[in-house]
Design an enzyme around this catalytic site. Structure first.
Site, PDB file in Angstrom:
ATOM      1  NE  ARG A   1      -4.049   1.991   1.079  1.00 13.83           N
ATOM      2  CZ  ARG A   1      -4.910   2.607   0.295  1.00 13.83           C
ATOM      3  NH1 ARG A   1      -4.809   2.512  -1.019  1.00 13.83           N
ATOM      4  NH2 ARG A   1      -5.889   3.307   0.814  1.00 13.83           N
TER       5      ARG A   1
ATOM      6  CB  THR B   1      -9.367  -0.378  -7.456  1.00 13.64           C
ATOM      7  OG1 THR B   1      -9.288   0.783  -6.612  1.00 13.64           O
ATOM      8  CG2 THR B   1      -8.497  -1.471  -6.881  1.00 13.64           C
TER       9      THR B   1
ATOM     10  CB  SER C   1      -7.191   0.093   1.324  1.00 11.57           C
ATOM     11  OG  SER C   1      -7.671  -0.438   0.101  1.00 11.57           O
ATOM     12  CB  SER C   2     -12.631  -0.825   0.645  1.00 12.54           C
ATOM     13  OG  SER C   2     -13.153   0.116   1.547  1.00 12.54           O
TER      14      SER C   2
ATOM     15  N   GLY D   1     -14.050   0.912  -4.843  1.00 12.63           N
ATOM     16  CA  GLY D   1     -14.103   1.821  -3.698  1.00 12.63           C
ATOM     17  C   GLY D   1     -14.734   1.154  -2.492  1.00 12.63           C
TER      18      GLY D   1
END
EC number: 2.3.2.2
Length: 581
Positions: free
Chosen positions: A114, A393, A464-465, A486
């Site tokens: 990340r 993403t 983050s998801s 998201g």
């Protein structure tokens, strides 16, 4: 073979994805017109498979498998290729999470690459003079850019778990060729560049790459060359991660971030390190779940929601019935409330993972769920797990012939990130630091509420998801899945699992089924088109606010049943491909 060919539910009005299998597969679909039977059948294969959001990148991964590479090798090559072919999400200038399963040892590992806040970042840096969040700062300026993790993450995965049969340079080479020789602009790429033109044309370096003279967009069938990106990839191929994090590339990234109002330095880049973490694990109806731990919230809340759903007969309720959606929404609501308070970077805050994922805690939470009435979100507060504590993403999945598997999700955050390119590098920069909580209780770009656990701090990774997930049955790999989307990533990935485990769908059916989402605030069930009006009325009668919105997610999944690989690329986004050899 249950799960492989069963087909039982109505069609969904969605764009069609291309799915190609390996080793005597079902017929490849090369037309936008499908029969329902063909549309809901996965592609099957014997030896290995790559499922990604972009066809050329999937084929790159398959070529690596053909050359003797393992799932990790193929995942790295696919990821580098996506940086060229899917520039709105594939990246060198972003970061992500990788779940790796090693068949020989049975180990499952979580690699956190990340992005990190630069050392100069501080708690209130996204607030304006009025003390309120300034979205321009957190989303569209140099302050929004986190130190990229993708290249370091891929290098770490290669060093620890590559096959040893292929060199690092061989894994980067396909992406170099695509960037240098050019890619054919697809309708999907052309549409995304047209939609993002106003923002991307503001940066001359970005405009020079992705638009023609006068700011004209490329049209389908034209060739897009990315010569600066090819040069950067050559440095990475030659020098490894050092070719990105030190020297001229690092200097140009730091210069662009600083010139755009940020505070990133070459020392920030040189100091970046990925982190190996213990996966979040759980069980659901005889299946074992392994997913990404914090700073992802995905694994924690997928397991937490599954724990809450254990006691409900979803199979009897039926897929997307009013009862199923009601209990799914109620459990999601409670998990996202907890997310707002407890989740953050575990290197900076104490995240009560064990408590949040404890079945006894889930049993306490479901006591407040009533089957006949929705719980208003204002009445749902973050629980107390401590007693139990002892949007653009892309995702891709890879399984090789030996049963090694990779589930990888990585991102720039917004489509094309912050919209800035580090001059002379071809590297699009992320705006990932908007995932921090600019101010406790104030939603970010995805409507997610955060607290002090996810406050901005130098060297910290934003929450983050992203939820790359692996599912096992009797200790053997059963499913690799994940999605972009998201705040909807968690619930999208969750519903793939529920559709397969509870409702007996094959992976293509599970992928195409309409999705729902509840994230506590705003107080609503977001749904896709395709649900019965009667179901919606039943939910509204229980007090739910139901909102039909755009399609959610782009899952790329591979399931292993009786020794046969079944792949499905999400039909919600065009150009995806599950491929093999």
């Amino acid at each position: 073979m249950k799960h492989l060919f069963k087909s039982s539910f109505a069609a969904v009005s969605l764009a069609t994805a291309l799915v190609v299998g390996i080793a005597a597969p079902l017929a490849a679909q090369d037309s936008p017109i499908y029969s329902l039977k063909d549309r809901f059948q996965p592609e099957t294969a014997q030896n290995g498979m790559v499922a990604s959001q972009e066809a050329v990148a999937s084929r790159v991964g398959v070529d690596i498998l053909k050359k003797g590479g393992n799932a990790v090798d193929a995942a790295i090559a696919t990821g580098f290729a996506l940086a060229v072919t899917l520039p709105r999400a594939g990246n060198l200038g972003g970061g992500g999470f990788m779940m790796i399963h090693l068949a020989d040892s049975g180990d499952t590992k979580a690699l956190d690459y990340r992005e990190m806040a630069p050392a100069a970042a501080f708690k209130d840096m996204f607030l304006g003079e009025d003390g309120e969040p300034d979205n321009q700062k957190s989303r569209f300026s140099g302050l929004a850019v986190g130190v990229p993790g993708t290249v370091a993450g891929f290098a770490e995965a290669f060093e620890k778990h590559g096959s040893g049969k292929l060199t690092w340079a061989e894994l980067v080479a396909p992406a170099i060729g695509l960037a240098e020789n050019g890619i054919e602009v697809t309708p999907d790429l052309a549409a995304s560049l047209t939609a993002s033109a106003k923002r991307l044309l503001q940066d001359p370096a970005t405009a020079a790459i992705f638009y023609k003279t006068g700011g004209l967009p490329f049209v389908p069938g034209e060739t897009l060359k990315q010569t600066d990106l090819a040069a950067t990839l050559k440095l990475i191929a030659d020098k490894g991660a050092a070719g990105f994090y030190t020297g001229e590339v690092a200097e140009k990234i730091a210069q662009k971030v600083t010139a755009s109002g940020g505070g990133m330095t070459t020392e920030d880049l040189a100091g970046y390190k990925p982190v190996w973490r213990d996966p979040v694990v759980g069980s659901y109806h005889g299946y074992e779940i392994a997913s990404m731990p914090p700073p992802s919230s995905g694994g924690v809340h997928i397991v937490q929601i599954l724990n809450m759903l254990q006691g409900y007969p979803l199979a009897e309720y039926g897929p997307n019935s009013a009862d199923s959606i009601h209990v799914m929404a109620e459990t999601m609501r409670r998990a996202y409330a907890d997310r707002s308070k407890y989740l953050g970077d575990p290197d900076f805050v104490d995240v009560p993972v064990k408590g949040l994922t404890d079945p006894a805690y889930a049993a306490e939470l479901v006591k407040s769920i009533k089957m006949d009435v929705a719980t208003p979100s204002e009445e749902v507060k973050p629980g107390d797990p401590f007693p139990y504590e002892s949007n653009q993403t892309t995702h891709y999945s890879v399984v090789d012939k030996d049963g090694n598997a990779v589930s990888n999700t990585y991102t720039l955050n917004f489509s094309y990130g912050v919209g800035l390119t580090a001059d002379g590098t071809g590297v699009l920069l992320n705006n990932e630091l908007d995932d921090f909580s600019a101010k406790p209780g104030v939603p970010n770009a995805y409507g997610l509420i955060g607290g002090t656990a996810n406050a901005v701090e130098g060297g910290k990774r934003p929450l983050s998801s992203m939820s790359p997930t692996l599912v096992f049955k009797d200790g053997k790999l059963f499913l690799a899945t994940g999605s972009p989307g998201g705040s909807r990533i968690i619930t999208t990935t969750l519903q793939i699992i529920l559709n397969v485990v509870d409702h007996g769908m094959n992976i293509a059916e599970a992928t195409a089924a309409p999705r729902i989402h509840n994230q506590w605030l705003p107080d609503e069930i977001r749904i896709e088109e395709g649900l019965s009006p009667d179901t919606i009325r039943l939910l509204e009668a229980r007090g739910h606010k139901v909102e039909v919105k755009n399609a959610m997610g782009s899952t790329q999944s591979i399931m292993l049943v009786d020794g046969v690989l079944a792949g499905a690329s999400d039909p919600r986004r065009p150009g995806a491909l599950s491929a093999g050899y």
